[in-house]
Motif scaffolding. Structure first.
Motif, PDB file in Angstrom:
ATOM      1  N   TYR A  22      47.026  20.590   8.168  1.00 52.87           N
ATOM      2  CA  TYR A  22      47.159  19.213   7.682  1.00 52.87           C
ATOM      3  C   TYR A  22      47.426  18.259   8.841  1.00 52.87           C
ATOM      4  N   ASN A  23      48.290  18.659   9.762  1.00 57.89           N
ATOM      5  CA  ASN A  23      48.567  17.805  10.925  1.00 57.89           C
ATOM      6  C   ASN A  23      47.309  17.569  11.744  1.00 57.89           C
ATOM      7  N   GLN A  24      46.544  18.621  11.943  1.00 57.54           N
ATOM      8  CA  GLN A  24      45.291  18.497  12.684  1.00 57.54           C
ATOM      9  C   GLN A  24      44.307  17.601  11.926  1.00 57.54           C
ATOM     10  N   LEU A  29      41.390  12.485  11.400  1.00 56.51           N
ATOM     11  CA  LEU A  29      41.022  11.354  10.545  1.00 56.51           C
ATOM     12  C   LEU A  29      41.472  10.032  11.154  1.00 56.51           C
ATOM     13  N   LEU A  30      42.696   9.992  11.649  1.00 56.70           N
ATOM     14  CA  LEU A  30      43.208   8.751  12.245  1.00 56.70           C
ATOM     15  C   LEU A  30      42.531   8.421  13.571  1.00 56.70           C
ATOM     16  N   SER A  31      41.891   9.407  14.179  1.00 57.18           N
ATOM     17  CA  SER A  31      41.100   9.171  15.390  1.00 57.18           C
ATOM     18  C   SER A  31      39.655   8.835  15.044  1.00 57.18           C
ATOM     19  N   LYS A  42      38.585  21.593   5.073  1.00 52.83           N
ATOM     20  CA  LYS A  42      38.001  22.732   4.360  1.00 52.83           C
ATOM     21  C   LYS A  42      38.739  24.026   4.668  1.00 52.83           C
ATOM     22  N   ASN A  43      39.391  24.080   5.835  1.00 51.50           N
ATOM     23  CA  ASN A  43      40.145  25.276   6.217  1.00 51.50           C
ATOM     24  C   ASN A  43      41.536  25.331   5.609  1.00 51.50           C
ATOM     25  N   VAL A  44      41.983  24.241   5.002  1.00 56.25           N
ATOM     26  CA  VAL A  44      43.294  24.229   4.350  1.00 56.25           C
ATOM     27  C   VAL A  44      43.148  24.918   3.002  1.00 56.25           C
ATOM     28  N   ASN A  45      43.876  25.991   2.829  1.00 54.33           N
ATOM     29  CA  ASN A  45      43.818  26.756   1.585  1.00 54.33           C
ATOM     30  C   ASN A  45      45.067  26.438   0.769  1.00 54.33           C
ATOM     31  N   ASP A  46      44.998  25.326   0.042  1.00 56.35           N
ATOM     32  CA  ASP A  46      46.148  24.844  -0.704  1.00 56.35           C
ATOM     33  C   ASP A  46      45.654  24.335  -2.050  1.00 56.35           C
ATOM     34  N   ASN A  47      46.239  24.806  -3.125  1.00 54.94           N
ATOM     35  CA  ASN A  47      45.802  24.407  -4.462  1.00 54.94           C
ATOM     36  C   ASN A  47      46.707  23.356  -5.083  1.00 54.94           C
ATOM     37  N   SER A  48      47.437  22.632  -4.267  1.00 54.84           N
ATOM     38  CA  SER A  48      48.380  21.650  -4.790  1.00 54.84           C
ATOM     39  C   SER A  48      47.680  20.335  -5.124  1.00 54.84           C
TER      40      SER A  48
END
Length: 123
Positions: A22-24, A29-31, A42-48
């Motif tokens: 998420y930090n990356q 995105l901000l850059s 897409k590499n973040v595996n989070d179902n929240s």
């Protein structure tokens, strides 16, 4: 006891890895590196619900303003959806700009879905 210790270590490692992604993602995105940010997300595996919303934000950043039909049902299934609902009320992926455009075929379905969910939750 060893199994519990190993399990705790693995879960904490997984949590740190997801947070690092998420930090990356936010850095990219901000850059204004949208392609890289999309790949990282897409590499973040989070179902929240947080991940669900971040994905919709990324879609908007990439110029995709059409409603994602999978978003609202998944969003409403989260037990804490109301906290996000009021904060993101006027976003394209929820009620669009109904304050400016009024109720129309694009946003009335979402409004009815939320009203139905809220009614059944309270009664």
């Amino acid at each position: 006891m060893k199994k519990i210790t190993i399990l705790c270590f693995l879960l904490s490692f997984y949590s740190v890895l997801a947070q690092d992604n998420y930090n990356q993602f936010w850095q990219e995105l901000l850059s204004n590196n949208r392609i890289s940010a999309t790949a990282t997300l897409k590499n973040v595996n989070d179902n929240s619900v947080k991940n669900l919303i971040v994905n919709e934000m990324m879609r908007v950043e990439n110029g995709k303003f059409r409603t994602n039909k999978d978003f609202l049902p998944a969003f409403l299934n989260d037990k804490n959806y109301q906290y996000y609902l009021y904060a993101l009320w006027n976003e394209n992926y929820l009620f669009n700009t109904y304050l400016e455009t009024g109720f129309n075929s694009k946003n009335i379905g979402a409004i009815r879905s939320v009203a139905k969910k809220s009614y059944t939750q309270h009664y």
